[in-house]
Scaffold this motif. Structure first.
Motif, PDB file in Angstrom:
ATOM      1  N   ILE A 239     -13.605   5.390   0.411  1.00 40.60           N
ATOM      2  CA  ILE A 239     -12.218   5.118   0.796  1.00 40.60           C
ATOM      3  C   ILE A 239     -11.532   4.313  -0.308  1.00 40.60           C
ATOM      4  O   ILE A 239     -12.102   3.365  -0.859  1.00 40.60           O
ATOM      5  CB  ILE A 239     -12.120   4.401   2.158  1.00 40.60           C
ATOM      6  N   PHE A 240     -10.307   4.721  -0.643  1.00 41.05           N
ATOM      7  CA  PHE A 240      -9.548   4.151  -1.752  1.00 41.05           C
ATOM      8  C   PHE A 240      -8.094   3.985  -1.321  1.00 41.05           C
ATOM      9  O   PHE A 240      -7.644   4.587  -0.351  1.00 41.05           O
ATOM     10  CB  PHE A 240      -9.595   5.080  -2.980  1.00 41.05           C
ATOM     11  N   ALA A 241      -7.374   3.164  -2.060  1.00 35.24           N
ATOM     12  CA  ALA A 241      -5.937   3.033  -1.810  1.00 35.24           C
ATOM     13  C   ALA A 241      -5.232   2.755  -3.126  1.00 35.24           C
ATOM     14  O   ALA A 241      -5.785   2.101  -4.013  1.00 35.24           O
ATOM     15  CB  ALA A 241      -5.649   1.920  -0.809  1.00 35.24           C
ATOM     16  N   VAL A 242      -4.024   3.257  -3.234  1.00 34.29           N
ATOM     17  CA  VAL A 242      -3.155   2.926  -4.354  1.00 34.29           C
ATOM     18  C   VAL A 242      -2.187   1.862  -3.855  1.00 34.29           C
ATOM     19  O   VAL A 242      -1.490   2.065  -2.853  1.00 34.29           O
ATOM     20  CB  VAL A 242      -2.381   4.154  -4.851  1.00 34.29           C
ATOM     21  N   ALA A 243      -2.165   0.713  -4.538  1.00 36.29           N
ATOM     22  CA  ALA A 243      -1.301  -0.393  -4.129  1.00 36.29           C
ATOM     23  C   ALA A 243      -0.362  -0.774  -5.262  1.00 36.29           C
ATOM     24  O   ALA A 243      -0.674  -0.592  -6.441  1.00 36.29           O
ATOM     25  CB  ALA A 243      -2.156  -1.604  -3.730  1.00 36.29           C
ATOM     26  N   LYS A 244       0.790  -1.319  -4.895  1.00 36.54           N
ATOM     27  CA  LYS A 244       1.741  -1.799  -5.899  1.00 36.54           C
ATOM     28  C   LYS A 244       1.217  -3.096  -6.505  1.00 36.54           C
ATOM     29  O   LYS A 244       0.674  -3.947  -5.793  1.00 36.54           O
ATOM     30  CB  LYS A 244       3.098  -2.078  -5.248  1.00 36.54           C
TER      31      LYS A 244
ATOM     32  N   VAL B 274       0.845  -1.198   0.000  1.00 34.88           N
ATOM     33  CA  VAL B 274       0.000   0.000   0.000  1.00 34.88           C
ATOM     34  C   VAL B 274       0.877   1.244   0.000  1.00 34.88           C
ATOM     35  O   VAL B 274       1.825   1.349   0.779  1.00 34.88           O
ATOM     36  CB  VAL B 274      -0.940   0.011   1.225  1.00 34.88           C
ATOM     37  N   GLU B 275       0.561   2.194  -0.878  1.00 38.42           N
ATOM     38  CA  GLU B 275       1.336   3.429  -0.961  1.00 38.42           C
ATOM     39  C   GLU B 275       0.543   4.648  -0.490  1.00 38.42           C
ATOM     40  O   GLU B 275       1.054   5.467   0.273  1.00 38.42           O
ATOM     41  CB  GLU B 275       1.814   3.660  -2.397  1.00 38.42           C
ATOM     42  N   ILE B 276      -0.681   4.767  -0.962  1.00 38.49           N
ATOM     43  CA  ILE B 276      -1.492   5.951  -0.665  1.00 38.49           C
ATOM     44  C   ILE B 276      -2.892   5.514  -0.253  1.00 38.49           C
ATOM     45  O   ILE B 276      -3.455   4.588  -0.838  1.00 38.49           O
ATOM     46  CB  ILE B 276      -1.606   6.875  -1.906  1.00 38.49           C
ATOM     47  N   ILE B 277      -3.438   6.182   0.743  1.00 34.33           N
ATOM     48  CA  ILE B 277      -4.822   5.965   1.149  1.00 34.33           C
ATOM     49  C   ILE B 277      -5.561   7.287   0.967  1.00 34.33           C
ATOM     50  O   ILE B 277      -5.092   8.339   1.401  1.00 34.33           O
ATOM     51  CB  ILE B 277      -4.924   5.506   2.613  1.00 34.33           C
ATOM     52  N   LEU B 278      -6.702   7.209   0.301  1.00 40.80           N
ATOM     53  CA  LEU B 278      -7.543   8.386   0.100  1.00 40.80           C
ATOM     54  C   LEU B 278      -8.886   8.118   0.743  1.00 40.80           C
ATOM     55  O   LEU B 278      -9.505   7.069   0.491  1.00 40.80           O
ATOM     56  CB  LEU B 278      -7.751   8.678  -1.395  1.00 40.80           C
ATOM     57  N   THR B 279      -9.359   9.023   1.572  1.00 37.84           N
ATOM     58  CA  THR B 279     -10.597   8.741   2.287  1.00 37.84           C
ATOM     59  C   THR B 279     -11.386  10.002   2.598  1.00 37.84           C
ATOM     60  O   THR B 279     -10.810  11.082   2.801  1.00 37.84           O
ATOM     61  CB  THR B 279     -10.291   8.000   3.608  1.00 37.84           C
TER      62      THR B 279
END
Length: 264
Positions: A93-98, A49-54
């Protein structure tokens, strides 16, 4: 914590592009949506996980997970959440993952458990369901052929429900090479055919979990090339009048039928 309130924000634009396969491949990242899936990522593979957007509603439940990690957390508003969302009703809620890395070393160093291969499977619901079932059945991982749907397509990700963080999920360009590596490690290779001349699943006896199960395309089944590489091709008997089973249903029956034979 940075707050982003504009849908025209450059970072939001870049993240939104991860919905497209070519941008996922270029960036080596993909987008997660929904607290259930993101929680599975934070618990099982936090390093991906790199970024969490919420939206602000989730900050309280998210806070305990942030104590031991340095993820970038961005607070967004409802308008930004709607732009990022790929669903009718988003929970915000979202996340950017590798994208997970996969190589021959991964295979050689992994546990001696079965693998599921999806040859040319196209439907995202079928693909995601089979990943979830493989997870439940205790498989090492699920391998998608080059011509199959992208396993990190947003609809497949939604259907997997976080199972990609419990086992290996990868798309490979050379299934023959994958199968050869498994054969060298004494794995049995099973194909599947809608053909009564194949071997009835009830006739198969397994001593261990070192096997690969290959499932074919929804309309055309397993390719003749892969069927020819199998040690044995299996079929599920049809007792009623339906012509065949949905591929995800057939895969579930086969995986459990095989797994229940071995001492787990």
């Amino acid at each position: 914590m940075q707050k982003i309130e504009s849908v025209k924000n450059e970072q939001i634009k870049k993240i939104n592009k991860l919905k497209q396969k070519k941008y996922r491949q270029q960036a080596g990242k993909y987008l997660l949506e929904g607290w259930h899936v993101i929680k599975e990522a934070l618990i099982n593979r936090p390093q991906e996980v790199e970024i969490i957007l919420t939206v602000s509603d989730h900050l309280a439940v998210l806070r305990p997970y942030l104590r031991d990690h340095s993820w970038i957390v961005l607070e967004i508003n409802d308008r930004v959440a709607e732009v990022l969302s790929d669903t009718v009703h988003t929970d915000g809620i979202f996340a950017v993952a590798k994208l997970p890395e996969f190589s021959e070393t991964t295979l050689l160093n992994h546990e001696s458990k079965p693998w599921l291969v999806l040859d040319q499977v196209q439907d995202p619901g079928n693909a995601g369901t089979m990943v979830r079932t493989a997870d439940a059945a205790g498989f090492s991982g699920v391998i998608f052929s080059a011509g199959a749907i992208d396993p990190f397509n947003s609809k497949v990700v939604r259907s997997m429900q976080g199972s990609q963080f419990h086992l290996i999920v990868a798309q490979v360009h050379d299934l023959k090479a994958f199968l050869e590596i498994q054969r060298q490690q004494d794995y049995q290779i099973f194909g599947t055919l809608v053909d009564s001349s194949a071997t009835d699943i009830r006739q198969i006896a397994l001593a261990n979990q070192r096997y690969v199960l290959m499932m074919g395309n929804e309309a055309h089944g397993l390719s003749t090339e892969l069927a020819a590489l199998a040690d044995d091709n299996l079929y599920l008997p049809i007792f009623g009048q339906a012509e065949s089973l949905n591929v995800a249903i057939a895969a579930a029956v086969l995986m459990y039928q095989l797994q229940m034979q071995v001492d787990l």
